[in-house]
Scaffold this motif. Structure first.
Motif: not given
Length: 302
Positions: A251-258, A263-272, A297-301
């Motif tokens: 479960d933790e691995g899935l959360a870290r994956r997401d 984060t990678f995409l949003r830090e580059r300004g890419i809508p997801v 995870v999405a709610e955090e971001l």
């Protein structure tokens, strides 16, 4: 606080028997899990209507679309899909496609949005397969591209099964890039060719998986810079308890994956736009909670 846009329709659940191989009840149990976590209360909820045939025909042959709409899909194709395409299935398939279109539009407006269905990545242009009737991400990508809402689209598919249908639909389209990270020995037996495929051995655990994902995301952006929108297929079937997965994420691995991918995409300004993807477990309550991870995870971001 910014509200996470969530797209949902009760008829995403076509009410299969609880013993059916495809765990259809997970869509209802996901909403239960999101409600219990308070995510639904904090989100902005959106309900799609069914996708019109004209949308579906942008990614699928019109004859096949008509057969689904009329519930006249040949038995041999139903066997490839894995269930009968009756009225409830046809409706849920059209709703999921419209839901992913809406999720894409909300992501373009808000930066991040989630659909509580979607990720039917085995459906190819000619017909469905592998529990997938229509390829909702392909439909959404084509609708948004046809309307000029997005030109360059990145598809990041972390479902444990290769997104073969998506890869085939966009094989000759330079403005759509497909990244699939999946089990090397899992379904489909014969793989298609994505723009970037990452094949993982059985039993891959959290740390090794995340290293491969990090490398894949960096390579994708190198090969396909500045996409207008990304679709993220957040299948939970790489989980160690998934009966069809053969990988060993926790479960933790899935959360870290997401978190890594979003984060990678949003830090580059890419809508997801996040869609659900696969997950197959006898314990349906646990499966619903597992699918809820990406929403947290999405709610955090947002």
């Amino acid at each position: 606080m910014t509200r996470l846009p969530i797209v949902h329709h009760p008829d995403y659940d076509a009410r299969f028997s609880p013993v059916h191989r495809f765990p259809m009840g997970k869509y209802t149990l996901l909403m239960k899990a999101l409600t219990e976590r308070g995510i639904v209360e904090r989100a902005s909820l959106h309900r799609p209507g069914p996708a019109p045939a004209a949308w579906l025909g942008l990614a699928h042959q019109r004859g096949y679309v008509d057969r689904v709409v009329n519930q006249s899909v040949p038995r041999e194709i139903e066997r490839m899909i894995g269930f009968e395409v009756n009225e409830r299935v046809a409706r849920r398939s059209a709703l999921a496609c419209a839901g992913t279109v809406l999720t894409g539009r909300l992501a373009l407006e808000e930066g991040l949005a989630c659909n509580t269905a979607g990720g039917s990545h085995h459906a190819r242009r000619e017909h469905g397969a592998g529990f997938c009737v229509f390829n909702d991400v392909a439909v959404a990508a084509e609708v948004l591209r046809a309307g000029g809402e997005a030109r360059r689209i990145l598809i990041v598919d972390v479902d444990v099964h290769q997104g073969d249908g998506t890869a085939m639909i966009f094989a000759d389209e330079p403005n759509v890039f497909t990244l699939s990270i999946h089990g090397a020995k899992n379904y489909p037996l014969i793989k298609a060719k994505s723009d970037l495929d990452i094949d993982l051995p059985d039993g891959t655990e959290d740390e090794a998986y995340l290293e491969h994902l990090d490398d894949g995301l960096k390579r994708a952006i190198h090969f396909f810079p500045q996409p207008d929108l990304a679709f993220y297929l957040a299948g939970v079937d790489p989980h160690e308890e998934d009966r069809l997965g053969r990988l060993s994420l926790t479960d933790e691995g899935l959360a870290r994956r997401d978190r890594m991918a979003l984060t990678f995409l949003r830090e580059r300004g890419i809508p997801v736009a996040c869609v659900l993807g696969g997950g197959y477990s006898r314990n349906m309550e646990s499966l619903g909670r597992r699918h809820a991870i990406v929403f947290g995870v999405a709610e955090e971001l947002v």
